[in-house]
Design a protein around this motif. Structure first.
Motif, PDB file in Angstrom:
ATOM      1  N   ILE A   6       0.843  -1.204   0.000  1.00 29.77           N
ATOM      2  CA  ILE A   6       0.000   0.000   0.000  1.00 29.77           C
ATOM      3  C   ILE A   6       0.874   1.247   0.000  1.00 29.77           C
ATOM      4  N   TRP A   7       1.942   1.236   0.792  1.00 31.71           N
ATOM      5  CA  TRP A   7       2.849   2.374   0.832  1.00 31.71           C
ATOM      6  C   TRP A   7       3.532   2.563  -0.528  1.00 31.71           C
ATOM      7  N   THR A   8       3.865   1.486  -1.200  1.00 26.93           N
ATOM      8  CA  THR A   8       4.464   1.573  -2.532  1.00 26.93           C
ATOM      9  C   THR A   8       3.494   2.232  -3.508  1.00 26.93           C
ATOM     10  N   PHE A   9       2.219   1.860  -3.442  1.00 25.37           N
ATOM     11  CA  PHE A   9       1.211   2.460  -4.322  1.00 25.37           C
ATOM     12  C   PHE A   9       1.018   3.938  -3.990  1.00 25.37           C
ATOM     13  N   ILE A  10       0.985   4.280  -2.705  1.00 26.33           N
ATOM     14  CA  ILE A  10       0.838   5.689  -2.307  1.00 26.33           C
ATOM     15  C   ILE A  10       2.040   6.507  -2.779  1.00 26.33           C
ATOM     16  N   LEU A  11       3.226   5.945  -2.662  1.00 21.26           N
ATOM     17  CA  LEU A  11       4.420   6.620  -3.164  1.00 21.26           C
ATOM     18  C   LEU A  11       4.323   6.822  -4.680  1.00 21.26           C
ATOM     19  N   GLY A  12       3.765   5.846  -5.375  1.00 19.40           N
ATOM     20  CA  GLY A  12       3.549   5.978  -6.810  1.00 19.40           C
ATOM     21  C   GLY A  12       2.552   7.081  -7.142  1.00 19.40           C
ATOM     22  N   LEU A  13       1.490   7.188  -6.334  1.00 20.71           N
ATOM     23  CA  LEU A  13       0.528   8.272  -6.547  1.00 20.71           C
ATOM     24  C   LEU A  13       1.171   9.634  -6.331  1.00 20.71           C
ATOM     25  N   ILE A  49       9.647  -8.073  -7.156  1.00 25.82           N
ATOM     26  CA  ILE A  49       9.235  -7.766  -8.523  1.00 25.82           C
ATOM     27  C   ILE A  49       7.730  -7.904  -8.751  1.00 25.82           C
ATOM     28  N   LYS A  50       7.072  -8.830  -8.066  1.00 24.19           N
ATOM     29  CA  LYS A  50       5.635  -9.013  -8.288  1.00 24.19           C
ATOM     30  C   LYS A  50       4.858  -7.757  -7.920  1.00 24.19           C
ATOM     31  N   SER A  51       5.160  -7.180  -6.764  1.00 24.32           N
ATOM     32  CA  SER A  51       4.454  -5.963  -6.363  1.00 24.32           C
ATOM     33  C   SER A  51       4.840  -4.779  -7.242  1.00 24.32           C
ATOM     34  N   VAL A  52       6.084  -4.743  -7.701  1.00 17.44           N
ATOM     35  CA  VAL A  52       6.528  -3.649  -8.583  1.00 17.44           C
ATOM     36  C   VAL A  52       5.773  -3.698  -9.908  1.00 17.44           C
ATOM     37  N   LEU A  53       5.603  -4.893 -10.462  1.00 19.64           N
ATOM     38  CA  LEU A  53       4.881  -5.025 -11.730  1.00 19.64           C
ATOM     39  C   LEU A  53       3.427  -4.570 -11.595  1.00 19.64           C
ATOM     40  N   VAL A  54       2.776  -4.956 -10.503  1.00 20.02           N
ATOM     41  CA  VAL A  54       1.372  -4.573 -10.298  1.00 20.02           C
ATOM     42  C   VAL A  54       1.248  -3.066 -10.105  1.00 20.02           C
ATOM     43  N   VAL A  55       2.090  -2.508  -9.255  1.00 19.40           N
ATOM     44  CA  VAL A  55       2.011  -1.071  -8.979  1.00 19.40           C
ATOM     45  C   VAL A  55       2.407  -0.260 -10.211  1.00 19.40           C
ATOM     46  N   ALA A  56       3.414  -0.694 -10.958  1.00 14.98           N
ATOM     47  CA  ALA A  56       3.813   0.015 -12.176  1.00 14.98           C
ATOM     48  C   ALA A  56       2.675  -0.005 -13.198  1.00 14.98           C
ATOM     49  N   PHE A  57       1.982  -1.134 -13.315  1.00 13.20           N
ATOM     50  CA  PHE A  57       0.853  -1.219 -14.234  1.00 13.20           C
ATOM     51  C   PHE A  57      -0.268  -0.268 -13.812  1.00 13.20           C
ATOM     52  N   LEU A  58      -0.602  -0.254 -12.520  1.00 18.89           N
ATOM     53  CA  LEU A  58      -1.683   0.616 -12.042  1.00 18.89           C
ATOM     54  C   LEU A  58      -1.334   2.088 -12.192  1.00 18.89           C
ATOM     55  N   ILE A  59      -0.119   2.465 -11.846  1.00 19.37           N
ATOM     56  CA  ILE A  59       0.293   3.863 -11.996  1.00 19.37           C
ATOM     57  C   ILE A  59       0.363   4.230 -13.480  1.00 19.37           C
ATOM     58  N   GLY A  60       0.767   3.289 -14.312  1.00 20.12           N
ATOM     59  CA  GLY A  60       0.768   3.534 -15.750  1.00 20.12           C
ATOM     60  C   GLY A  60      -0.634   3.777 -16.287  1.00 20.12           C
ATOM     61  N   LEU A  61      -1.611   2.997 -15.815  1.00 18.14           N
ATOM     62  CA  LEU A  61      -3.000   3.228 -16.230  1.00 18.14           C
ATOM     63  C   LEU A  61      -3.499   4.582 -15.753  1.00 18.14           C
ATOM     64  N   LEU A  62      -3.148   4.947 -14.517  1.00 12.66           N
ATOM     65  CA  LEU A  62      -3.557   6.260 -14.016  1.00 12.66           C
ATOM     66  C   LEU A  62      -2.890   7.376 -14.818  1.00 12.66           C
ATOM     67  N   SER A  63      -1.655   7.175 -15.212  1.00 13.85           N
ATOM     68  CA  SER A  63      -0.962   8.155 -16.045  1.00 13.85           C
ATOM     69  C   SER A  63      -1.598   8.247 -17.425  1.00 13.85           C
ATOM     70  N   ASP A  64      -2.080   7.132 -17.923  1.00 11.25           N
ATOM     71  CA  ASP A  64      -2.702   7.110 -19.246  1.00 11.25           C
ATOM     72  C   ASP A  64      -4.057   7.805 -19.277  1.00 11.25           C
ATOM     73  N   THR A  65      -4.686   8.005 -18.137  1.00 14.83           N
ATOM     74  CA  THR A  65      -5.972   8.710 -18.142  1.00 14.83           C
ATOM     75  C   THR A  65      -5.800  10.171 -18.542  1.00 14.83           C
ATOM     76  N   THR A  66      -4.583  10.696 -18.437  1.00 16.67           N
ATOM     77  CA  THR A  66      -4.343  12.072 -18.871  1.00 16.67           C
ATOM     78  C   THR A  66      -4.138  12.160 -20.379  1.00 16.67           C
ATOM     79  N   LEU A  67      -3.844  11.041 -21.027  1.00 18.93           N
ATOM     80  CA  LEU A  67      -3.668  10.983 -22.489  1.00 18.93           C
ATOM     81  C   LEU A  67      -4.547   9.872 -23.050  1.00 18.93           C
ATOM     82  N   PRO A  68      -5.829  10.131 -23.214  1.00 13.23           N
ATOM     83  CA  PRO A  68      -6.736   9.037 -23.603  1.00 13.23           C
ATOM     84  C   PRO A  68      -6.497   8.490 -25.004  1.00 13.23           C
TER      85      PRO A  68
END
Length: 164
Positions: A6-13, A49-68
């Protein structure tokens, strides 16, 4: 255990908000440096690596919402960077400075090569696109280098409260 993820995801946000709100100030020649690349490399060196892949994917999707128009591209690139950086760093020592710099270089190469391929297919390959991608790569690598070492420095700081 779950709090670390959760802290990794918050840091990503937090990094995503800094990317979207503060990094346009550092725009140079139409290039906004991407601090999410050094953040992913930092995670690869400090998390599993498993948590990094999941968090990178989620942050990437959130980043992609700015460029639809290119939705999913950053999610794909960030997962590719995380996987590539993990495979690249395995033969090196965990505290090797040279290996961390080489991993940053490899992550920026992946990011800009995929970007060049996508832009080349969409808008056509020409000398101006290659030149601008090269300039963007050099600028982004310099900013990634500084951001990565700031993350390394901040992660080693400890707050000690002493009552007198």
């Amino acid at each position: 255990m779950i709090w670390k993820h959760i802290w990794t995801f918050i840091l990503g946000l937090i990094c995503l908000y800094v990317q979207l709100l503060a990094m346009p100030v550092f725009q140079l020649g139409g290039v906004i440096p991407n601090i999410l690349i050094p953040w992913i490399v930092y995670l690869v060196w400090t998390r599993e690596i498993k948590s990094v892949l999941v968090v990178a994917f989620l942050i990437g999707l959130l980043s992609d919402t700015t460029l639809p128009e290119s939705f999913g591209l950053h999610a794909f690139i960030f997962v590719l960077i995380a996987f590539g950086a993990d495979q690249f760093r395995k033969p090196f020592e965990s505290e090797s400075v040279v290996s961390k710099v080489l991993t940053l270089l490899m992550a920026n190469i992946i990011f800009h090569l995929v970007g060049l391929l996508v832009l080349g297919v969409v808008y056509s390959f020409d000398a101006q696109l290659v030149r601008l991608t090269g300039i963007a790569f050099l600028y982004n690598f310099a900013v990634s280098f500084v951001a990565f070492w700031l993350m390394q420095f901040a992660s080693r700081l400890r707050l000690v409260v002493v009552r007198d």
